[in-house]
Design a protein around this motif. Structure first.
Motif, short mmCIF file in Angstrom:
data_model
loop_
_atom_site.label_atom_id
_atom_site.label_comp_id
_atom_site.label_asym_id
_atom_site.label_seq_id
_atom_site.Cartn_x
_atom_site.Cartn_y
_atom_site.Cartn_z
N LYS A 98 -4.58 -2.37 -7.62
CA LYS A 98 -3.89 -3.38 -8.41
C LYS A 98 -4.93 -4.40 -8.82
N VAL A 99 -4.95 -4.73 -10.10
CA VAL A 99 -5.97 -5.64 -10.64
C VAL A 99 -5.28 -6.93 -11.09
N CYS A 100 -5.79 -8.03 -10.62
CA CYS A 100 -5.24 -9.34 -10.98
C CYS A 100 -5.63 -9.68 -12.41
N PRO A 101 -4.66 -10.12 -13.25
CA PRO A 101 -5.00 -10.52 -14.62
C PRO A 101 -5.99 -11.69 -14.62
N MET B 252 0.85 -1.18 0.00
CA MET B 252 0.00 0.00 0.00
C MET B 252 0.89 1.24 0.00
N GLU B 253 0.59 2.18 -0.87
CA GLU B 253 1.35 3.42 -0.94
C GLU B 253 1.09 4.28 0.28
N ALA B 254 2.11 5.01 0.70
CA ALA B 254 1.98 5.92 1.84
C ALA B 254 0.92 6.98 1.53
N GLY B 255 0.11 7.32 2.52
CA GLY B 255 -0.92 8.35 2.36
C GLY B 255 -2.23 7.83 1.83
#
Length: 116
Positions: free
Chosen positions: A53-56, A1-4
């Protein structure tokens, strides 16, 4: 997870109803023009940026695709949907449509925090 950023669930997603979805398609040049155009956002709006994020579909072990959706909650308007890892994303791809519709369905789910 990106910060913020906070992990999304049906409690904290912006409300995306069918009118908002239709308005996005009608006004977004990615889905009604061949060339790509950047979308300018208003400084005084309440903007919500959703990154995921999307799983193929066929290769679940492969690297997930990155996608971003920006919603102006004050104006109840989807500003942009971008699917970063698709070659067709510059002109509006089917993956961006699927992502928008997924957010629409999830935002209509009842909140887990409201108890009767």
């Amino acid at each position: 997870m990106e910060a913020g950023y906070t992990k999304a669930d049906s409690v904290n997603l912006p409300n995306i109803d069918v009118v908002i979805v239709a308005s996005f398609f009608a006004s977004n040049s990615n889905f009604n023009a061949a060339e790509f155009r950047n979308v300018k956002t208003c400084v005084n709006s309440k903007m919500c940026t959703l990154k995921c994020k999307v799983c193929p579909k066929h290769r679940v072990q492969s690297k997930s695709y990155a996608a971003t959706m920006v919603v102006d909650e004050k104006e109840s308007k989807v500003v942009s949907v971008q699917y970063h890892d698709c070659a067709a994303s510059q002109g509006g791809c089917k993956h961006a449509v699927a992502l928008l519709m997924w957010f629409h369905r999830r935002s209509e789910e009842p909140s887990c925090t409201s108890f009767s």
